[in-house]
Design a protein around this motif. Sequence first.
Motif, PDB file in Angstrom:
ATOM      1  N   LYS A 102       3.332   8.107   7.768  1.00  0.00           N
ATOM      2  CA  LYS A 102       4.638   8.365   7.146  1.00  0.00           C
ATOM      3  C   LYS A 102       5.717   7.513   7.805  1.00  0.00           C
ATOM      4  O   LYS A 102       6.522   6.865   7.126  1.00  0.00           O
ATOM      5  N   ARG A 103       5.706   7.498   9.134  1.00  0.00           N
ATOM      6  CA  ARG A 103       6.700   6.700   9.874  1.00  0.00           C
ATOM      7  C   ARG A 103       6.595   5.215   9.538  1.00  0.00           C
ATOM      8  O   ARG A 103       7.598   4.555   9.319  1.00  0.00           O
ATOM      9  N   GLN A 104       5.338   4.709   9.524  1.00  0.00           N
ATOM     10  CA  GLN A 104       5.129   3.283   9.223  1.00  0.00           C
ATOM     11  C   GLN A 104       5.601   2.965   7.802  1.00  0.00           C
ATOM     12  O   GLN A 104       6.235   1.929   7.572  1.00  0.00           O
ATOM     13  N   ALA A 105       5.278   3.851   6.876  1.00  0.00           N
ATOM     14  CA  ALA A 105       5.681   3.624   5.479  1.00  0.00           C
ATOM     15  C   ALA A 105       7.208   3.591   5.370  1.00  0.00           C
ATOM     16  O   ALA A 105       7.776   2.767   4.656  1.00  0.00           O
ATOM     17  N   GLU A 106       7.846   4.481   6.096  1.00  0.00           N
ATOM     18  CA  GLU A 106       9.315   4.537   6.047  1.00  0.00           C
ATOM     19  C   GLU A 106       9.920   3.307   6.719  1.00  0.00           C
ATOM     20  O   GLU A 106      10.951   2.795   6.276  1.00  0.00           O
ATOM     21  N   ALA A 107       9.244   2.815   7.753  1.00  0.00           N
ATOM     22  CA  ALA A 107       9.757   1.632   8.455  1.00  0.00           C
ATOM     23  C   ALA A 107       9.761   0.408   7.544  1.00  0.00           C
ATOM     24  O   ALA A 107      10.610  -0.480   7.691  1.00  0.00           O
ATOM     25  N   GLU A 108       8.822   0.383   6.601  1.00  0.00           N
ATOM     26  CA  GLU A 108       8.828  -0.770   5.697  1.00  0.00           C
ATOM     27  C   GLU A 108       9.399  -0.439   4.323  1.00  0.00           C
ATOM     28  O   GLU A 108       9.258  -1.220   3.380  1.00  0.00           O
ATOM     29  N   GLY A 109      10.030   0.720   4.229  1.00  0.00           N
ATOM     30  CA  GLY A 109      10.801   1.037   3.024  1.00  0.00           C
ATOM     31  C   GLY A 109      10.008   1.555   1.839  1.00  0.00           C
ATOM     32  O   GLY A 109      10.534   1.642   0.725  1.00  0.00           O
ATOM     33  N   LEU A 110       8.736   1.931   2.074  1.00  0.00           N
ATOM     34  CA  LEU A 110       7.935   2.424   0.949  1.00  0.00           C
ATOM     35  C   LEU A 110       8.491   3.741   0.415  1.00  0.00           C
ATOM     36  O   LEU A 110       8.425   4.013  -0.783  1.00  0.00           O
ATOM     37  N   ASP A 111       9.026   4.551   1.315  1.00  0.00           N
ATOM     38  CA  ASP A 111       9.593   5.836   0.882  1.00  0.00           C
ATOM     39  C   ASP A 111      10.707   5.613  -0.129  1.00  0.00           C
ATOM     40  O   ASP A 111      10.848   6.348  -1.091  1.00  0.00           O
ATOM     41  N   ARG A 112      11.524   4.547   0.077  1.00  0.00           N
ATOM     42  CA  ARG A 112      12.633   4.259  -0.845  1.00  0.00           C
ATOM     43  C   ARG A 112      12.080   3.922  -2.234  1.00  0.00           C
ATOM     44  O   ARG A 112      12.654   4.301  -3.249  1.00  0.00           O
ATOM     45  N   VAL A 113      10.959   3.176  -2.234  1.00  0.00           N
ATOM     46  CA  VAL A 113      10.348   2.797  -3.514  1.00  0.00           C
ATOM     47  C   VAL A 113       9.902   4.054  -4.262  1.00  0.00           C
ATOM     48  O   VAL A 113      10.185   4.223  -5.459  1.00  0.00           O
ATOM     49  N   PHE A 114       9.211   4.941  -3.537  1.00  0.00           N
ATOM     50  CA  PHE A 114       8.703   6.160  -4.176  1.00  0.00           C
ATOM     51  C   PHE A 114       9.854   7.041  -4.648  1.00  0.00           C
ATOM     52  O   PHE A 114       9.849   7.552  -5.766  1.00  0.00           O
ATOM     53  N   ILE A 115      10.856   7.194  -3.801  1.00  0.00           N
ATOM     54  CA  ILE A 115      11.971   8.078  -4.151  1.00  0.00           C
ATOM     55  C   ILE A 115      12.752   7.496  -5.337  1.00  0.00           C
ATOM     56  O   ILE A 115      13.125   8.220  -6.267  1.00  0.00           O
ATOM     57  N   ALA A 116      12.962   6.181  -5.313  1.00  0.00           N
ATOM     58  CA  ALA A 116      13.683   5.532  -6.417  1.00  0.00           C
ATOM     59  C   ALA A 116      12.925   5.687  -7.737  1.00  0.00           C
ATOM     60  O   ALA A 116      13.521   5.725  -8.811  1.00  0.00           O
TER      61      ALA A 116
END
Lengths: 208, 469
Positions: B383-397
């Motif tokens: 989760k941390r690694q994904a957030e560090a590269e902005g994947l969470d933003r992609v999913f949330i968007a």
Amino acid sequence: MRPFTTLAAVAAPMDAVNVDTDQIIPARFLKYPRSGGYGGFLFHDLRFGDDGSERPDFVLNQEPFRAAQILVANTNFACGSSREGAVYALADFGIRAVVAPSFGDIFHANCLKNGLLPIRLPAATVAALRAALHAAPGGRIAIDLAQRQLTAPGGSSHDFEIDPHWQRMLLEGLDELGLTLTQLAEIEAFEAGYRAARPWRATLMPGP
Amino acid sequence: MTTPRTMFDKIWDAHVVQARADGTALLYVDRHMAHEGSHHAFRDLAARGLGVRRPRQNFATADHYVPTTGRRAADAASPEIAGMIETFDRNMAVTGITAFPLGDPRQGIVHVIGPELGITLPGLVIACGDSHTSTHGAFGAFAFGIGQSEMTHVLATQTLWQTRPKTMRISVTGRLAAGVSAKDVILAIIARVGAGGAVEHVIEYAGATIRAQGLEARLTICNMSIEAGARAGMIAPDDAVYTYLEGRDFAPRGALFAQAVAAWRHLPSDPGAAFDREVALDVAGLAPMVTWGTSPEDGVAITERVPDPDTLAGADERESARRALDYMGLVPGTPLEGLAIDRVFIGSCTNARLSDLRAAAAVLRGSRARVPVLVVPGSTAVKRQAEAEGLDRVFIAAGCDWREAGCSMCVGMNGDLVAAGERCVSTSNRNFPGRQGKGARTHLASPAMAAAAAVTGRLTDVRRLLGGA
């Protein structure tokens, strides 16, 4: 563990292939302690409707199969999840042996630890057993573990194989862990050699 | 001249504490992993008045029952489920096992954190009370799932009585097309071998295609070995594994690490080693896969149609397929592509590592999901690694629900459930009836395929969205 020697009992046929342990006991029941009994969870969502009433089309809801102590199933019975709850549910319902062409490996091992006898027989033999049970419901199957022999309702006999180690454990109702605990010295000797042979392995077993 | 041995033979032989004439062996277990679902074993151990014999070789994490909406037991879906997490914490405190409880930065699905933390190493015998323990074989270990009685046995003795399994080599060749991944390969393998085809066997995956896969893809392939009935799955370790492991928390360090690597280089199967069964698969023309039924063996190319049970061999197989189609609400002959879906789950020990999340995000980037999408990382570290590269933003968007790590909707034990009758495209490993919730209809697929289904609200050939096909 309750010994398994001989059994002659009503057998229920179950024709589906690849019956998984999620069917035998849905995951939501696995949080409960064994002390309350697991028999009511057995095949829960196949056995009971949404309102909790029995589904009349399910084999274990039909006479004379309610009293079944043997299940005659199909290929790859109890595949999938390692949940030992599947064995608890069968055992607590009263099932003492399951016959099938093949079993999920983990389920097979779990059976042996709980005094439930899994019997592998050729697919054609098992199919004939199921057909006989459908044709004449209430037919009894006899099992003699010492002789490794199963007798069909019609009287035909079938030899089955079982690893001698597990055969003895079941026949005598031995507790496997109790037996191994008498061999701790041998395990410790193994550990010492294991560390010495490959020094890096010592890092796998630091401390006590 | 010694007889050539398979990798499995080498690992097995090195761990035999006692061999019986009848073929069973007392096998040494290097590392054992537990989770909250292991509560029966801890109760059994306590009832026998026994402790954990080698606490440092035992690890545990909270994954099956944990909430994905928060990191406290109080966030659980029900007091009963919260009780499972509290019981786990109590068991860990009493036994002295190295534990990664809810809230720990190392927490995650046991089969994701094992490799991440260097608990999973080549050449080891690893056991865990979960059938997907086969995952760890991707690093060249013999790793298998066990029941609660066997867990008690390992906790008390660090050994298990085992019958030696047979060996099966599955050689995979052919270059994977764009949009086709390890998940598609393993679904194709299971379709070929059958859900019970590898029962009583250990699978070694070999061949150029396997060697070309990244470590996370190898973990995905070994993960689903159990869905072909195998006792375990394994892949020969190589430099990629050694590089990955160096410096991990529980891997050997320094000179000992170098010694370990030198030993690990002897693990791969010897040339000429005999396997009990050989299977070969060419995946050059493989299309993205999806399952239509209620067994993981029911995988077909997305370009295909729902099969007709009448075409199957065997009356029991035909009847089982009819029941599966009835449960799934499908009619034979219906094209799979275009089938409307209700929900998408991206997660599980099969497909919730960083590369999986990247593959899903690549498809979802700049799009809007048409159905509810749950994205659950495999571990807190992922989760941390994904957030560090902005994947969470992609999913949330894209309108997806970005959650905390756990098993979640793969098995629904934490209350993350698919409603009855809902059709869910899932990156998990099992499409069994009721697996994701009573009456839930599961279609297994890769992360990219799941993301494609999210974008269109239908089963979709992801190659269309990638500009191919």
